[in-house]
Design an enzyme around this catalytic site. Structure first.
Site, PDB file in Angstrom:
ATOM      1  N   ASP A 158       0.641  -1.245   0.362  1.00  0.00           N
ATOM      2  CA  ASP A 158      -0.278   0.184  -0.123  1.00  0.00           C
ATOM      3  C   ASP A 158       0.767   0.912   0.164  1.00  0.00           C
ATOM      4  O   ASP A 158       0.562   2.505   0.736  1.00  0.00           O
ATOM      5  CB  ASP A 158      -1.632   0.419   1.154  1.00  0.00           C
ATOM      6  CG  ASP A 158      -1.969  -0.437   1.073  1.00  0.00           C
ATOM      7  OD1 ASP A 158      -2.027  -1.122  -0.107  1.00  0.00           O
ATOM      8  OD2 ASP A 158      -2.631  -0.386   1.895  1.00  0.00           O
ATOM      9  N   CYS A 189     -13.980 -13.769 -13.160  1.00  0.00           N
ATOM     10  CA  CYS A 189     -15.434 -14.198 -12.027  1.00  0.00           C
ATOM     11  C   CYS A 189     -17.067 -14.297 -12.658  1.00  0.00           C
ATOM     12  O   CYS A 189     -16.905 -13.847 -14.024  1.00  0.00           O
ATOM     13  CB  CYS A 189     -15.463 -12.542 -10.874  1.00  0.00           C
ATOM     14  SG  CYS A 189     -16.550 -10.937 -11.541  1.00  0.00           S
ATOM     15  N   CYS A 204     -22.091 -12.780 -11.813  1.00  0.00           N
ATOM     16  CA  CYS A 204     -22.985 -12.478 -11.177  1.00  0.00           C
ATOM     17  C   CYS A 204     -23.638 -11.333 -10.911  1.00  0.00           C
ATOM     18  O   CYS A 204     -25.328 -11.109 -10.942  1.00  0.00           O
ATOM     19  CB  CYS A 204     -23.156 -13.036  -9.765  1.00  0.00           C
ATOM     20  SG  CYS A 204     -22.614 -12.819  -8.689  1.00  0.00           S
ATOM     21  N   CYS A 249     -22.498  -8.315  -6.528  1.00  0.00           N
ATOM     22  CA  CYS A 249     -21.310  -7.241  -5.761  1.00  0.00           C
ATOM     23  C   CYS A 249     -21.735  -5.381  -5.845  1.00  0.00           C
ATOM     24  O   CYS A 249     -21.791  -4.475  -5.215  1.00  0.00           O
ATOM     25  CB  CYS A 249     -19.705  -7.240  -6.225  1.00  0.00           C
ATOM     26  SG  CYS A 249     -19.986  -7.200  -7.953  1.00  0.00           S
ATOM     27  N   CYS A 277     -24.220  -3.051  -3.464  1.00  0.00           N
ATOM     28  CA  CYS A 277     -22.718  -1.950  -3.104  1.00  0.00           C
ATOM     29  C   CYS A 277     -23.784  -0.592  -2.730  1.00  0.00           C
ATOM     30  O   CYS A 277     -25.186  -0.116  -3.297  1.00  0.00           O
ATOM     31  CB  CYS A 277     -21.931  -1.324  -4.002  1.00  0.00           C
ATOM     32  SG  CYS A 277     -21.149   0.048  -4.010  1.00  0.00           S
ATOM     33  N   CYS A 294     -18.064   5.857  -2.730  1.00  0.00           N
ATOM     34  CA  CYS A 294     -17.456   4.349  -2.333  1.00  0.00           C
ATOM     35  C   CYS A 294     -17.979   4.808  -0.485  1.00  0.00           C
ATOM     36  O   CYS A 294     -16.712   5.492  -0.081  1.00  0.00           O
ATOM     37  CB  CYS A 294     -16.274   3.726  -2.431  1.00  0.00           C
ATOM     38  SG  CYS A 294     -16.258   2.594  -1.521  1.00  0.00           S
ATOM     39  N   CYS A 317     -15.877  -0.986   4.679  1.00  0.00           N
ATOM     40  CA  CYS A 317     -17.304  -0.999   3.388  1.00  0.00           C
ATOM     41  C   CYS A 317     -16.398  -2.789   3.278  1.00  0.00           C
ATOM     42  O   CYS A 317     -15.504  -2.951   2.456  1.00  0.00           O
ATOM     43  CB  CYS A 317     -17.700  -0.705   2.699  1.00  0.00           C
ATOM     44  SG  CYS A 317     -18.815  -1.172   2.450  1.00  0.00           S
ATOM     45  N   CYS A 353     -19.485  -5.728  -1.483  1.00  0.00           N
ATOM     46  CA  CYS A 353     -19.094  -6.130  -2.440  1.00  0.00           C
ATOM     47  C   CYS A 353     -18.009  -7.121  -2.369  1.00  0.00           C
ATOM     48  O   CYS A 353     -18.122  -7.752  -3.281  1.00  0.00           O
ATOM     49  CB  CYS A 353     -18.680  -5.076  -3.329  1.00  0.00           C
ATOM     50  SG  CYS A 353     -17.439  -4.512  -2.557  1.00  0.00           S
ATOM     51  N   CYS A 398     -19.830 -12.057  -2.405  1.00  0.00           N
ATOM     52  CA  CYS A 398     -19.188 -12.421  -3.805  1.00  0.00           C
ATOM     53  C   CYS A 398     -19.399 -13.963  -3.294  1.00  0.00           C
ATOM     54  O   CYS A 398     -18.722 -14.547  -2.617  1.00  0.00           O
ATOM     55  CB  CYS A 398     -17.856 -11.932  -4.116  1.00  0.00           C
ATOM     56  SG  CYS A 398     -17.410 -12.705  -5.443  1.00  0.00           S
TER      57      CYS A 398
HETATM   58  S1  SF4 Z   1     -19.848 -11.012  -7.012  1.00  0.00           S
HETATM   59 FE1  SF4 Z   1     -18.160 -11.922  -7.005  1.00  0.00          FE
HETATM   60  S2  SF4 Z   1     -18.611 -13.411  -9.300  1.00  0.00           S
HETATM   61 FE2  SF4 Z   1     -20.252 -11.652  -8.667  1.00  0.00          FE
HETATM   62  S3  SF4 Z   1     -19.699  -9.782 -10.015  1.00  0.00           S
HETATM   63 FE3  SF4 Z   1     -18.654  -9.505  -8.184  1.00  0.00          FE
HETATM   64  S4  SF4 Z   1     -17.064  -9.963  -8.384  1.00  0.00           S
HETATM   65 FE4  SF4 Z   1     -17.776 -10.979  -9.407  1.00  0.00          FE
HETATM   66  S1  SF4 Z   2     -17.003  -1.221  -0.955  1.00  0.00           S
HETATM   67 FE1  SF4 Z   2     -17.215  -2.518  -2.486  1.00  0.00          FE
HETATM   68  S2  SF4 Z   2     -19.405  -2.496  -1.725  1.00  0.00           S
HETATM   69 FE2  SF4 Z   2     -18.808  -0.752  -0.327  1.00  0.00          FE
HETATM   70  S3  SF4 Z   2     -19.525   0.961  -1.274  1.00  0.00           S
HETATM   71 FE3  SF4 Z   2     -16.991   0.565  -1.865  1.00  0.00          FE
HETATM   72  S4  SF4 Z   2     -17.856  -0.054  -3.950  1.00  0.00           S
HETATM   73 FE4  SF4 Z   2     -20.073  -0.666  -2.823  1.00  0.00          FE
END
Ligand code: SF4
Ligand code: SF4
Length: 266
Positions: free
Chosen positions: A87, A142, A145, A148, A152, A167, A195, A198, A202
């Site tokens: 980082d 991935c 689906c 995520c 969000c 975000c 957070c 997302c 998954c």
């Molecule tokens: S939840 Fe995971 S598998 Fe589904 S679109 Fe998002 S990153 Fe890809």
């Molecule tokens: S961490 Fe992921 S789910 Fe949470 S606000 Fe940011 S992009 Fe959206």
């Protein structure tokens, strides 16, 4: 056994089973990239992101990388210069981890490892003038689906990128007075730091193993309350939480988030 195999065997011997080699982002030498899985189930109440519950990963990752760097120096009679990063570099760590064959990039913009999912920290060593053969990248993508995106809180996930100012993780760490939009995003997020939404939804993160890294399984702090922070001066806060990934921001941002939630009955 070539140095590439010796390096991976050494990493395994110190508890790191996700090590790969990528072309160096500087154009000279190579980058040794390691993943540090951190998932563990937490049964108690939690208002800190999973990554912030354990002792500060920057210190842990750095200590492992320094051991790996020393191993490489020993094997090569100190014949190259190296720099460790977690980082703290101008290079994109996810891209390097992908190039080192350690995972794919999901629509949530996270690196996803086939075993440990996306709950992984990425650390790497740029080794100038050490030419190790790079690993092959993983094929595939991935599952697509879009869970995520649906989860969000801020609608921050766009096609292959993230709109950072929407975000919730960014907003929990932002200094100063939040706009109405930022406040409404913060209110949807149950956490006061970071957070996880997302990643939690998954499918690649279901049934993943608990972190094998001992340092991440100790001294867990999943929850902060106003009473923990209010009596502390800035200096006391930094001293008490100096080994936590949220401490660099100071206590005011955490208190602001807690207060906003309390005012809204959350
Ligand atoms: S939840 Fe995971 S598998 Fe589904 S679109 Fe998002 S990153 Fe890809
Ligand atoms: S961490 Fe992921 S789910 Fe949470 S606000 Fe940011 S992009 Fe959206």
């Amino acid at each position: 056994m070539g140095l590439e195999e010796q390096l991976k065997a050494f990493c395994k011997s110190i508890g790191l089973d996700c090590c790969g080699i990528a072309p160096s982002p500087t154009g000279t030498g190579c980058a040794v990239v390691c993943l540090f899985p951190y998932y563990q189930p937490i049964e108690t109440q939690r208002n800190l992101s999973r990554y912030a519950v354990m002792p500060d990963y920057h210190m842990v990752v750095r200590s492992y990388l320094l051991r790996i760097s020393a191993f490489l120096q020993e094997q090569t009679a100190n014949d190259f210069s190296s720099q460790v990063y977690c980082d703290n570099s101008p290079y994109q760590d996810r891209g390097l981890a992908y190039a080192a064959g350690l995972g794919i990039i999901g629509q949530n913009t996270c690196l996803i490892h086939p075993v440990y999912g996306s709950y992984v920290f990425i650390g790497y060593i740029v080794c100038e003038s050490l030419d190790l053969a790079p690993d092959k990248t993983l094929s595939g993508s991935c599952l697509g689906c879009k869970k995520c995106r649906a989860a969000c809180y801020g609608g921050a996930l766009q096609e292959e990128c993230i709109q950072v100012d929407r975000c919730a993780s960014y907003i929990t760490q932002k200094k100063g007075i939040l706009t109405k939009t930022e406040q409404s995003i913060l209110m949807k997020n149950p956490l006061i730091w970071g957070c996880d939404a997302c990643q939690e939804v998954c499918p690649h993160n279901q049934s993943i193993p608990i972190t094998p890294i001992l340092e991440f399984r100790q001294s867990l702090l999943p929850f902060l309350a106003q009473e923990d922070l209010l009596p502390l001066s800035g200096r006391e806060f930094r001293r008490r939480y100096q080994q936590r990934a949220f401490s660099w921001r100071g206590k005011d941002v955490l208190l602001r988030n807690l207060t906003l939630k309390e005012q809204n009955g959350i």
